[in-house]
Write a protein that holds these residues in place. Structure first.
Motif, PDB file in Angstrom:
ATOM      1  N   PHE A 122       0.808  -1.225   0.000  1.00  0.00           N
ATOM      2  CA  PHE A 122       0.000   0.000   0.000  1.00  0.00           C
ATOM      3  C   PHE A 122       0.839   1.272   0.000  1.00  0.00           C
ATOM      4  N   ALA A 123       2.167   1.101  -0.094  1.00  0.00           N
ATOM      5  CA  ALA A 123       3.022   2.287  -0.216  1.00  0.00           C
ATOM      6  C   ALA A 123       2.662   3.003  -1.520  1.00  0.00           C
ATOM      7  N   ASN A 124       2.470   4.291  -1.445  1.00  0.00           N
ATOM      8  CA  ASN A 124       2.122   5.138  -2.598  1.00  0.00           C
ATOM      9  C   ASN A 124       0.724   4.858  -3.162  1.00  0.00           C
ATOM     10  N   VAL A 125      -0.129   4.194  -2.375  1.00  0.00           N
ATOM     11  CA  VAL A 125      -1.519   3.967  -2.778  1.00  0.00           C
ATOM     12  C   VAL A 125      -2.408   4.958  -2.034  1.00  0.00           C
ATOM     13  N   THR A 126      -3.320   5.607  -2.760  1.00  0.00           N
ATOM     14  CA  THR A 126      -4.193   6.630  -2.159  1.00  0.00           C
ATOM     15  C   THR A 126      -5.651   6.173  -2.190  1.00  0.00           C
ATOM     16  N   TYR A 127      -6.311   6.325  -1.050  1.00  0.00           N
ATOM     17  CA  TYR A 127      -7.762   6.098  -0.976  1.00  0.00           C
ATOM     18  C   TYR A 127      -8.423   7.438  -0.643  1.00  0.00           C
ATOM     19  N   THR A 128      -9.449   7.775  -1.411  1.00  0.00           N
ATOM     20  CA  THR A 128     -10.104   9.080  -1.219  1.00  0.00           C
ATOM     21  C   THR A 128     -11.357   9.001  -0.366  1.00  0.00           C
ATOM     22  N   HIS A 129     -11.923   7.817  -0.220  1.00  0.00           N
ATOM     23  CA  HIS A 129     -13.112   7.707   0.632  1.00  0.00           C
ATOM     24  C   HIS A 129     -13.208   6.302   1.210  1.00  0.00           C
ATOM     25  N   ALA A 130     -14.024   6.189   2.278  1.00  0.00           N
ATOM     26  CA  ALA A 130     -14.155   4.943   3.022  1.00  0.00           C
ATOM     27  C   ALA A 130     -14.958   3.910   2.233  1.00  0.00           C
ATOM     28  N   GLY A 131     -14.839   2.651   2.663  1.00  0.00           N
ATOM     29  CA  GLY A 131     -15.588   1.571   2.055  1.00  0.00           C
ATOM     30  C   GLY A 131     -14.765   0.303   1.988  1.00  0.00           C
ATOM     31  N   GLU A 132     -15.300  -0.715   1.300  1.00  0.00           N
ATOM     32  CA  GLU A 132     -14.599  -1.992   1.137  1.00  0.00           C
ATOM     33  C   GLU A 132     -14.129  -2.113  -0.311  1.00  0.00           C
ATOM     34  N   TYR A 133     -12.825  -2.298  -0.475  1.00  0.00           N
ATOM     35  CA  TYR A 133     -12.201  -2.457  -1.782  1.00  0.00           C
ATOM     36  C   TYR A 133     -11.733  -3.905  -1.909  1.00  0.00           C
ATOM     37  N   VAL A 134     -12.009  -4.527  -3.032  1.00  0.00           N
ATOM     38  CA  VAL A 134     -11.647  -5.932  -3.221  1.00  0.00           C
ATOM     39  C   VAL A 134     -10.847  -6.082  -4.516  1.00  0.00           C
ATOM     40  N   TYR A 135      -9.777  -6.878  -4.421  1.00  0.00           N
ATOM     41  CA  TYR A 135      -8.879  -7.100  -5.557  1.00  0.00           C
ATOM     42  C   TYR A 135      -8.644  -8.594  -5.729  1.00  0.00           C
ATOM     43  N   THR A 136      -8.407  -9.011  -6.972  1.00  0.00           N
ATOM     44  CA  THR A 136      -7.913 -10.358  -7.242  1.00  0.00           C
ATOM     45  C   THR A 136      -6.398 -10.269  -7.363  1.00  0.00           C
ATOM     46  N   VAL A 137      -5.712 -11.015  -6.508  1.00  0.00           N
ATOM     47  CA  VAL A 137      -4.247 -10.991  -6.477  1.00  0.00           C
ATOM     48  C   VAL A 137      -3.743 -12.282  -7.114  1.00  0.00           C
ATOM     49  N   ALA A 138      -2.855 -12.146  -8.101  1.00  0.00           N
ATOM     50  CA  ALA A 138      -2.326 -13.313  -8.805  1.00  0.00           C
ATOM     51  C   ALA A 138      -0.878 -13.070  -9.189  1.00  0.00           C
ATOM     52  N   GLU A 139      -0.198 -14.163  -9.553  1.00  0.00           N
ATOM     53  CA  GLU A 139       1.185 -14.077 -10.029  1.00  0.00           C
ATOM     54  C   GLU A 139       1.208 -14.264 -11.543  1.00  0.00           C
ATOM     55  N   LYS A 140       1.961 -13.423 -12.232  1.00  0.00           N
ATOM     56  CA  LYS A 140       2.116 -13.601 -13.676  1.00  0.00           C
ATOM     57  C   LYS A 140       2.807 -14.931 -13.940  1.00  0.00           C
ATOM     58  N   GLN A 141       2.237 -15.710 -14.866  1.00  0.00           N
ATOM     59  CA  GLN A 141       2.738 -17.051 -15.138  1.00  0.00           C
ATOM     60  C   GLN A 141       3.838 -17.028 -16.204  1.00  0.00           C
ATOM     61  N   ASN A 142       4.867 -17.880 -15.955  1.00  0.00           N
ATOM     62  CA  ASN A 142       5.961 -18.052 -16.937  1.00  0.00           C
ATOM     63  C   ASN A 142       6.559 -16.716 -17.367  1.00  0.00           C
ATOM     64  N   ASP A 143       6.762 -15.852 -16.394  1.00  0.00           N
ATOM     65  CA  ASP A 143       7.272 -14.510 -16.675  1.00  0.00           C
ATOM     66  C   ASP A 143       8.452 -14.217 -15.760  1.00  0.00           C
ATOM     67  N   GLY A 144       9.488 -13.579 -16.318  1.00  0.00           N
ATOM     68  CA  GLY A 144      10.593 -13.109 -15.497  1.00  0.00           C
ATOM     69  C   GLY A 144      11.710 -14.103 -15.257  1.00  0.00           C
TER      70      GLY A 144
END
Length: 408
Positions: A122-144
């Protein structure tokens, strides 16, 4: 009397239903107090990082690799029926996070993985108002990451973690520390059918760390041709050979009177590498193949100038070799353990044991020499020596007895 009771029962039921509807109307954010939830202290932002766990066996240099995690906003409704908050470029957008590995990230002795983290996501991430935020977190496949490959043959492989998670971020309004909002709590759930349990952090403190993604790096033993190569995992330098043998165990018999047709007996036991998922490996003595199950003692026989050859063994495997003692012979070994030259001496006529030898990414071989000292001609049959001594003692006694009789 019955009417009064029924009237009271109806009244109580209505009150209970009303109370439940009131409670359902209170905004709640899914079990915030669970020990799997990262919670803020006061009205400061909670800090969360994701650990990349790289499983790797001993005897292998950590590969050059960069793993990337993505955070994709998800739509839906909170458990109070309110839609998840909308993420925009200026509100709640989380950039991709990366974790990089190189040969300087050494595996600690006794460990089976190397763990590195993204830092606070959450470093350098800004939230402007309250509430519940939901994200899908995944790893890029066969990359790097790039395999060390020549032609169609690679000497290593990377298994990526294809799991994904829902990350729930609860943002609240500040009440006691001024205006604005703060990240109150965060939790993860794996995206699988019927999954409801949260993922617990591996570490709590100023930053909550979560082991979400585990990759497995595997490498074939003995394929790095230069044991002194300071960069054995650089796929561009080319100091490796997919056709090099993983392990060669050779028998040599030394001595002018030594029997070079004699079979010497060995007991060989392999211990699998920490990343291995198979149950056995295959070696050859000449054109004859032999299967060795991990953890099981297997008997082989070798005579002079004969070898047991393994084309491919997973790096990180260990072996124990016991040669049965042969009368008059002394065994010794000159061997390479992951590129390091070593020697071991034995004792005449006794078992010769080499225990827990590592088979690493660099050259591995083992030459066991059985030496028999030459027979020195003396002109005397040693086998008849006891009888000769007895005759000599008898003659000496006869001479002494005859001398005493003459003197008498």
């Amino acid at each position: 009397m019955k009417k009064t009771f029924l009237k009271k029962l109806v009244t109580a039921s209505i009150a209970a239903v009303t109370a439940l509807s009131v409670f359902r109307g209170v905004p709640t954010f899914a079990d915030e107090n669970s020990d799997a939830t990262a919670m803020s202290i006061g009205e400061s932002n909670v800090q969360v990082s994701i650990n990349k766990v790289l499983n790797i066996a001993e005897g292998i240099t950590t590969p050059l690799a960069r793993f990337t995690f993505t955070f994709t906003p998800k739509s839906g409704n909170s458990n109070n029926g309110v839609p998840y908050e909308t993420v925009t470029a200026s509100n709640g957008q989380i950039a991709d996070k990366t974790v990089s590995y190189s040969g300087t990230d050494a595996l600690v002795s006794g460990e089976t993985s190397i763990k590195k983290n993204t830092g606070n996501i959450f470093a350098n991430v800004t939230y402007t108002h309250a509430g519940e935020y939901v994200y899908t977190v995944a790893e890029k496949q066969n990359d790097g990451w790039t395999a060390m490959q020549k032609g169609d043959v690679a000497i290593d492989s990377m298994t990526y973690d294809n799991r994904s998670y829902e990350m729930h971020v609860i943002v609240k309004n500040r009440v006691t520390s001024g205006s604005g909002v703060y990240i109150s709590s965060v939790y993860f759930k794996q995206v699988t059918t019927g999954a409801t349990a949260k993922v617990k952090p591996s570490e709590k403190g100023a930053t909550f760390k979560y082991d979400l993604f585990t990759n497995i790096y595997r490498k074939n033993a003995g394929k790095i041709t230069d044991p002194n190569d300071p960069h054995p995992n650089d796929p561009h330098l080319g100091k490796y050979d997919p056709n090099a043998k993983s392990l060669v165990i050779k028998k040599v018999v030394s001595g002018a009177t030594a029997d070079k047709t004699k079979d010497f007996t060995f007991k060989l036991t392999f211990t699998k590498a920490s990343t291995e998922d198979k149950t056995s490996i295959v070696g050859k003595i000449g054109n004859d193949s032999k299967t060795f199950e991990y953890g099981k003692e297997t008997i082989i026989k070798l005579h002079h100038d004969q070898s047991l050859v393994f084309d491919t063994i997973p790096a990180g495997t260990r072996y124990k070799l016991v040669e049965t003692g042969s009368q008059g012979y002394t065994a010794s070994a000159a061997y390479k353990e992951n590129g390091a030259s070593k020697n071991q001496a034995g004792t005449v006529s006794t078992n010769f044991t080499q225990d827990s030898i590592l088979i690493g990414e660099k050259p591995n071989d083992n030459t066991i020499t059985n030496s028999l000292p030459d027979v020195t001609p003396t002109g005397l049959l040693i086998d008849n020596l006891p009888f000769i001594l007895m005759i000599g003692l008898g003659l000496a006694g006869f001479v002494v007895l005859s001398k005493k009789r003459r003197q008498a």
